[in-house]
Design an enzyme around this catalytic site. Sequence first.
Site, PDB file in Angstrom:
ATOM      1  N   ARG A 124       0.485  -1.511  -0.213  1.00  0.00           N
ATOM      2  CA  ARG A 124      -0.093   0.256  -0.085  1.00  0.00           C
ATOM      3  C   ARG A 124       0.692   1.206   0.112  1.00  0.00           C
ATOM      4  O   ARG A 124       0.621   2.304   0.234  1.00  0.00           O
ATOM      5  CB  ARG A 124      -1.238   0.178   1.328  1.00  0.00           C
ATOM      6  N   LYS A 146       3.925  11.031 -11.945  1.00  0.00           N
ATOM      7  CA  LYS A 146       3.379  10.059 -12.812  1.00  0.00           C
ATOM      8  C   LYS A 146       3.874   8.863 -13.073  1.00  0.00           C
ATOM      9  O   LYS A 146       4.822   9.207 -13.559  1.00  0.00           O
ATOM     10  CB  LYS A 146       3.395  10.752 -14.511  1.00  0.00           C
ATOM     11  N   GLU A 188      11.172  16.590 -25.870  1.00  0.00           N
ATOM     12  CA  GLU A 188      10.649  16.706 -24.502  1.00  0.00           C
ATOM     13  C   GLU A 188      11.701  17.907 -23.831  1.00  0.00           C
ATOM     14  O   GLU A 188      10.357  18.567 -23.287  1.00  0.00           O
ATOM     15  CB  GLU A 188      10.713  15.619 -23.172  1.00  0.00           C
ATOM     16  N   LYS A 230       8.557  22.441 -15.159  1.00  0.00           N
ATOM     17  CA  LYS A 230       7.276  21.374 -14.363  1.00  0.00           C
ATOM     18  C   LYS A 230       7.298  21.271 -12.995  1.00  0.00           C
ATOM     19  O   LYS A 230       6.243  21.043 -12.800  1.00  0.00           O
ATOM     20  CB  LYS A 230       8.565  19.887 -15.061  1.00  0.00           C
ATOM     21  N   GLU A 240      -3.280  16.965 -12.033  1.00  0.00           N
ATOM     22  CA  GLU A 240      -3.061  17.636 -13.616  1.00  0.00           C
ATOM     23  C   GLU A 240      -4.581  17.365 -13.655  1.00  0.00           C
ATOM     24  O   GLU A 240      -5.452  17.237 -14.942  1.00  0.00           O
ATOM     25  CB  GLU A 240      -3.421  16.154 -14.908  1.00  0.00           C
ATOM     26  N   ARG A 244      -1.610  21.816 -15.846  1.00  0.00           N
ATOM     27  CA  ARG A 244      -0.538  20.099 -15.722  1.00  0.00           C
ATOM     28  C   ARG A 244      -0.959  19.492 -17.477  1.00  0.00           C
ATOM     29  O   ARG A 244      -0.162  19.388 -18.005  1.00  0.00           O
ATOM     30  CB  ARG A 244      -0.718  19.434 -14.844  1.00  0.00           C
ATOM     31  N   ASN A 248       1.183  17.997 -22.263  1.00  0.00           N
ATOM     32  CA  ASN A 248       0.643  16.559 -22.848  1.00  0.00           C
ATOM     33  C   ASN A 248       0.795  17.255 -24.198  1.00  0.00           C
ATOM     34  O   ASN A 248       0.598  16.817 -25.006  1.00  0.00           O
ATOM     35  CB  ASN A 248      -0.742  15.972 -22.459  1.00  0.00           C
ATOM     36  N   HIS A 251       1.504  15.336 -27.334  1.00  0.00           N
ATOM     37  CA  HIS A 251       1.013  13.754 -26.417  1.00  0.00           C
ATOM     38  C   HIS A 251      -0.567  12.953 -27.278  1.00  0.00           C
ATOM     39  O   HIS A 251      -0.248  11.447 -27.079  1.00  0.00           O
ATOM     40  CB  HIS A 251       1.734  13.996 -25.246  1.00  0.00           C
ATOM     41  N   HIS A 255       0.949   8.629 -28.445  1.00  0.00           N
ATOM     42  CA  HIS A 255       0.390   7.991 -27.618  1.00  0.00           C
ATOM     43  C   HIS A 255      -0.449   7.229 -28.829  1.00  0.00           C
ATOM     44  O   HIS A 255      -0.164   5.767 -28.606  1.00  0.00           O
ATOM     45  CB  HIS A 255      -0.523   8.087 -26.543  1.00  0.00           C
ATOM     46  N   HIS A 269       9.425   6.845 -27.271  1.00  0.00           N
ATOM     47  CA  HIS A 269       8.303   7.718 -26.585  1.00  0.00           C
ATOM     48  C   HIS A 269       8.471   9.224 -27.682  1.00  0.00           C
ATOM     49  O   HIS A 269       7.334  10.215 -28.431  1.00  0.00           O
ATOM     50  CB  HIS A 269       8.074   8.227 -25.610  1.00  0.00           C
TER      51      HIS A 269
END
Length: 385
Positions: A124, A146, A188, A230, A240, A244, A248, A251, A255, A269
Amino acid sequence: MSFQSTLTVDLGPRSYEIRIGAGLLASLGDQIVPVIARPRVALVTDRHVYDAHGPEALAALEAAGIASTSVILTPGEVSKGWDGLSALCERLLEAGVERQDTIVALGGGVVGDLAGFAAAILRRGVDFIQVPTTLLAQVDSSVGGKTGINTRQGKNLIGAFHQPRMVLADLDALGSLPRRELLAGYAEVVKMGLINQPKFFEWLEREGVALTTRDHKLMGTAVETCCRAKAGIVAEDEREQGRRALLNLGHTFAHAFEACAGMKGDLLHGEAVAAGMVMAFELSERLGVCEEGCAERVARHLASVKLPTSPADLPIKADADKIVDAMAQDKKAVDGRLRFILARDIGAAYVAEDVDPVAVRDLLAEHLSRRGGRSGARSKPPVSA
């Protein structure tokens, strides 16, 4: 004097430092002692990174009196799925990792995402530390918490927000990075300029080619600039819900490109992001929200460092309809509507909530029709050098 910088991601009691500099791996143990609950860690890495940096990292941990166990993954996206997550968690439990221990993610974005997600769910939740060894991970994926895995439906659709206790970005690690990986990370870097830092993008237009020759000072400046930007965005919008999402940019396209390529390593990527950012600017111009010429300027700079600028350059066989279908699985979709990060100008990105899928499909179809016939285009990304 070598480049050194320390930044803070301000999240109240969960705040943490980003340390950027040369030679940080050699003092890994001393660096992390103040933030670990007890002197015992699990080092998660992949075979390539372990061969390049594992012995140095383990020696540094031992020198600081930190006991360690190592888990070495198969390199690449193949490890970042349900099977890879299950295997990693089982191996960590078999090694006796407890809640007071710390996981150290040594590697690129795949290692950081996977090890971070395992840390989020193991017992956990256990602490973890990011030690990114690729440019992409240093400027982007290691910062912000993330974590996640890929599924057959798409990229990073299963995951959690789980902030690291520290990020250590050793610039020396970039020296062993294959050129193709370095360029993928550079995409990036460019993204941060395109979002809200037009002066930084202008600097990249001047210095980007030299930066990609691994100039230490230029790389340090780029990593620091991206991490500072960032960190500010994450502190303002950790999960997000607002600003935020601008991170992306490109992206939604990227993706979908990766999903259509099969996420087997044929497409990196950053390569997908490079083409995706050009598409986002072209779409912005077609929709009449962006100054004409911005897309061409973005494409020209990416091409100057040999990054792809169109889906026609990528190793994907899907048609426009299949790519748009893949976009429907994107995390940013809302009530089935496509959600994109578009731009009004260089450095002026914004969230577009309901983009016409016909416009997207037409733009994709136009690009894909050029496959095999683009002047100067590549049919596949460059090989590693």
